[in-house]
Each structure stands twice: as C-alpha cells, then as structure tokens.
Motif scaffolding. Structure first.
Motif, short mmCIF file in Angstrom:
data_model
loop_
_atom_site.label_atom_id
_atom_site.label_comp_id
_atom_site.label_asym_id
_atom_site.label_seq_id
_atom_site.Cartn_x
_atom_site.Cartn_y
_atom_site.Cartn_z
N GLY A 119 0.81 -1.21 0.00
CA GLY A 119 0.00 0.00 0.00
C GLY A 119 0.85 1.26 0.00
N ILE A 164 -4.81 1.00 1.54
CA ILE A 164 -5.68 0.05 0.84
C ILE A 164 -6.89 -0.14 1.72
CG2 ILE A 164 -5.94 -2.33 0.01
CD1 ILE A 164 -2.95 -2.35 -0.54
N CYS A 187 -7.49 1.08 -3.63
CA CYS A 187 -6.14 1.62 -3.57
C CYS A 187 -6.19 3.15 -3.54
CB CYS A 187 -5.44 1.20 -4.86
SG CYS A 187 -3.84 0.64 -4.58
N SER A 226 -5.17 -0.32 6.99
CA SER A 226 -4.73 -0.83 5.71
C SER A 226 -3.82 -2.03 5.95
CB SER A 226 -3.94 0.26 4.99
OG SER A 226 -3.33 -0.26 3.87
N ARG A 244 1.75 -8.83 -3.26
CA ARG A 244 0.75 -7.77 -3.38
C ARG A 244 -0.61 -8.35 -3.73
NH1 ARG A 244 3.17 -2.80 -6.84
NH2 ARG A 244 4.72 -2.13 -5.36
N VAL A 299 -4.05 -8.49 -1.37
CA VAL A 299 -5.35 -7.92 -1.70
C VAL A 299 -6.44 -8.98 -1.67
CG1 VAL A 299 -6.66 -6.78 -3.51
CG2 VAL A 299 -4.35 -6.04 -3.02
N LEU A 309 -7.77 -5.49 -7.98
CA LEU A 309 -7.05 -4.27 -7.67
C LEU A 309 -5.90 -4.09 -8.63
CD1 LEU A 309 -6.47 -1.97 -5.64
CD2 LEU A 309 -5.05 -3.58 -4.41
#
Ligand SMILES: Nc1ncnc2c1ncn2[C@@H]1O[C@H](COP(=O)(O)OP(=O)(O)OP(=O)(O)O)[C@@H](O)[C@H]1O
Length: 464
Positions: free
Chosen positions: A215, A250, A258, A398, A432, A436, A461
């Motif tokens: 993030g 995030i 995002c 986040s 990543r 998410v 995302l």
C-alpha cells in the motif's frame, strides 16, 4: 565520527564512526549510546510482562521500560535474531542519526545466547498516527486539520533530514503506523528496521532487495538497482493522502480500494473536497486542500524522477501551514456557510485557473461511516491514551503484507542476495496480489486493530 550541527528542524545529527576525526571536529558528538544488560531490561519491563506490553510489530514486541530508578521511561523493542548481521542495520543507523521528529535510540542490548536484540528507544506516550487518523470512536474526535498539517510537516522534515544527511538514509517504511506521537503532541518517525544508509550506488545498497509495506511501496522499486530516495517520497505521498482523507492506503470500503487509484483521478478532476475526511467539518480553505492533494498526487507519480524531492515537499507544507493559520475569522465564516449547505465547496472557485467543482458530501462511493461530527482543537492528544484508543475503537487499518504474513514485503535488509532480483520482484508482485485477495476474503486481526474487511466481495485491484 563526523558530527553535523543540528540547528533548526531540518538538520539531522550524524554520528559516523567511520569518518569521525576528533581533531577536525570542534563539535561534540552526540551522547554515546548505552549498552544495556539483558537482566537490566528484563527488570525494567517487569520481565517483559503483559502489563508493560505496548504493541506488536511484524518483527517483534514492544514493552514499556522504567529505567534509572524511575527517571527514564523508554520503549524496548524485542526482536529475535538469527545472526549478528541482522542486528547491525537498525542499530547502526539509529546510532548515527538523531532528529527531533524521529524516535531516537537510547541504547541497546544484543544477547547472543538468547538470540535476542533489544532496542531501547524514546517512549512515545500518545500512540501512533494511524490510531489517531483511523479512530472511529465518538469519544476520540478525529484529528483536526491543524494537527494533520503539523504532523505532515514534521514527518516531511524528518524524512528530508534523512535524505540530505552527509551519509543519506532511506527509510523504506514510511507509513502512519510507524509514526508515533510524543508527550508534546509532535509526530516522530519510527522503525528503522528496513532503512538503508549510504549512497544509492554503494555496493551494499545495490545488493539489498526491495522491501516495504503493502500500500505504501513504490511501484517502480522492484529491483535493488531501482532504489532512490524517491521511494520514500512515494510512501510519503500515500501518507499525505491518508492524512487528508482519513482512509487507509488500501481500504476495501472505498472503490477503488487503492488510495492512488481513488484519489489521483479526483485530483485530476479538481474534486479536492471529495478527498477530505468527511468527519471533519471545519475544513481549511480550498486553496489549502488543493495544495495538499496536488502535492500528494505529485509524490505518487509512477515515474520516480518526476516526483518532487523532500525539500520541495517541506517548503510546500510550510506554506500550507501558514495559509491554514491565516485569517481565521474569514475562514471560519466561510466554513460555516459551507457546512450549512451540506457541500464541501459551495461555489465554483477559480484559483490559479483550476476549477473546483461542487462535490456533495456523502456521495455513495466516497462516503465513510462515522457519527463523529465535532472537532475540538483544544482537546489535548494526551487526554486519550493509546491503549484507550485501541480499546474503544475497531480501528480500520490498511493491510500490510507484514500484518498478514508476519513479515513486510521483501527480505530483511542484510539478507545475502545471490542475483535474486527477479525472484524478489516476482515475490513483491505475488505478495501484493495475495495481500489484496486475502484482505477481501478474511477478517484480519492484529494486536491493536481489527481487520479492515467487513465485506466479502472480491476486488480486482490494479497493482500500481
Ligand atoms: N517508542 C515507542 N513508544 C511507545 N509505543 C511504541 C514505541 N514503539 C512502538 N510502540 C508500540 O508498539 C507497536 C509495534 O511497533 P513496531 O514498530 O514494532 O511495529 P509496527 O510499526 O506497528 O509494525 P511493522 O513492524 O509491521 O512495521 C506500535 O504500533 C506502538 O503501538
């Protein structure tokens, strides 16, 4: 040891044991670090008891310590180490840089037998900036604009000082949970576990794989060779958006989740008011908000070279701070009329040829749940203890990879790299995506926060 004088807010004192020449330097080096014994710190923390427990990070636990017969309060960060090389980075950096807006190192203890590293740092009694920004309790009013701008400037000052030091330091993990609030209500940059010291073309830095927190991680920093101070600028931009909006880097309560994908298009359309934290009614002028969000958008540009450096960010925030303090009567009158209309900006305001459109508060995509409508600048932050904040709130946070997987993105700085750049790059991307997806599917927990996820929708995302 070269000791740089520390006049003014932007100076960082450097205590460089490699270059210090006592005959050349007339200035005194900073007070030497204390070397603690394990037993001394165990006693100071009541045997690392639950009562002294302050929080847990991805690399260890933090305890409150009472030292020197009650004269010194400190925080002891306890980490398990696999080897001595892991110890060196954080202690080395913290022993060489000091700044008024950093959480400075008091001393340390390395216990080889117990494979434990203990960092003794200044105690920060007022929690993290993350706690304050994301508090949803009606008993803890949202941070005022004055405080938000003040904290942004303080952290920018600290980061600028690191970047412009004789031997530069890149922090690599700037985020709101690494910013602590001291007894005077000042923001201090903490956690130098991933920081790197030296020039970017140093062999050691070039051999260090990318690392950071989901993030906040610079998308253009995918290989060791990509490292520049502009990665910190990117993370600072994310932090600035977080400070202005009160949303996480995030955040699945928003679309897109995002912050870059959400805020930058709004900035481009001139819809600055839609980015502002809707819980604060007393907003500064449109010009102040515009400067803040435009600066944040510049910091998160995908091309690192196009981002401003931290000196420019500091200058901008100084101007913003001055502007936000000017003509309070006029500002208050204008804000009152804005509040009664229910719009962020009541009229189309032309400033420097930028049109600010009318943006209704509470539009479906932007709205945030909050019952807090008042803000009282006179309530001191210290009135609400961090522990109380944590207890009262289900803090939306986040998700960092660190929070979910027990480790931040990338290996620790001193890991040996055997041409594993590609592996690291892939790992960052995979982590990543995993982060998410995981955030969308599970309710995450961390010692001081309950996961952000309330919905079970799956999001796609864009990896920025
Ligand atoms: N100097 C300090 N004074 C008071 N409390 C502290 C101090 N340092 C850390 N803490 C508390 O301990 C918690 C854990 O801190 P730590 O730096 O280990 O991890 P983190 O930054 O929250 O997470 P991560 O390691 O994933 O970056 C903090 O959130 C804070 O509540």
């Amino acid at each position: 040891m070269g000791y740089l004088s520390c006049n003014g807010e932007s100076a960082v004192s450097i205590c460089d044991p490699y270059n210090y020449n006592p005959r050349r330097s007339k200035k005194r080096p900073p007070s030497t670090l204390r070397r603690f014994k394990y037993d001394e710190l165990a006693a100071a923390t009541n045997g690392f008891s639950a009562g002294n427990f302050l929080g847990k990070g991805s690399h260890g636990r933090v305890y409150k310590a009472v030292l020197d017969g009650g004269k010194l309060l400190a925080a002891v960060k306890r980490t398990t180490i696999a080897s001595v090389s892991q110890v060196d980075n954080e202690i080395e950096i913290l022993s060489r840089v000091r700044h008024r807006y950093m959480v400075n190192l008091i001393g340390y203890c390395v216990d080889q037998r117990r494979k434990t590293k203990l960092l003794v740092v200044e105690y920060m009694p007022n929690g993290t900036l993350h706690d304050h920004l994301h508090s949803r309790s009606s008993l803890a009013p949202p941070l005022s604009w004055n405080r938000r701008i003040k904290h942004a400037l303080q952290i920018a000052t600290a980061v600028h000082a690191l970047h412009s030091a004789e031997t530069p330091v890149i922090h690599r993990d700037i985020k709101s949970s690494n910013i602590l609030i001291d007894g005077e209500g000042n923001a201090r940059l903490a956690d130098f576990g991933l920081a790197l010291i030296g020039n970017v073309d140093d062999e050691r830095l070039k051999a260090t794989p990318p690392a950071g927190t989901m993030g906040y991680l610079d998308p253009s920093y995918l290989a060791p060779a990509d490292l520049t101070a502009k990665s910190d600028v990117f993370s600072f931009g994310i932090l600035l958006f977080e400070i202005v909006s009160g949303r996480d880097a995030i955040d699945l309560n928003y679309s897109p989740p995002c912050v870059v994908d959400w805020a930058v298009p709004l900035v481009k359309r001139g819809e600055y008011g839609a980015i502002c934290d809707s819980r604060i009614r007393n907003r500064p002028s449109c010009a102040v908000i515009r400067r803040l969000v435009v600066m944040a958008a510049r910091c998160v540009r995908s091309t690192a070279e196009k981002r401003p450096d931290m000196s420019e960010v500091v200058e901008c925030l100084k101007t913003v701070r001055k502007m936000s303090q000017e003509s309070p009567v006029w500002n208050r009158l204008r804000r009152r009329s804005q509040d009664s209309s229910g719009n962020v900006f009541v009229s189309e305001e032309k400033e420097e040829n930028i049109n600010v459109r009318m943006v209704r508060e509470g539009s479906k995509k932007m709205s945030k749940v909050s019952s807090v409508t008042t803000e009282d600048d006179t309530v001191p932050e210290k009135a609400i203890s961090p522990a109380t904040l944590r207890r009262r709130n289900r803090v939306l946070r986040s998700r960092s990879v660190g929070a979910m997987g027990g480790a931040r993105v990338g290996p620790i700085p001193n890991d040996v790299v055997e041409d594993n750049t590609v592996v690291t790059t892939i790992r960052v991307l995979v982590e990543r995506e995993r982060a998410v997806k995981a955030a969308a599917m599970m309710k995450l927990s961390k010692s001081r926060s309950v996961g952000i996820v309330r919905s079970h929708k799956t999001v796609s995302l864009k990896l920025y």
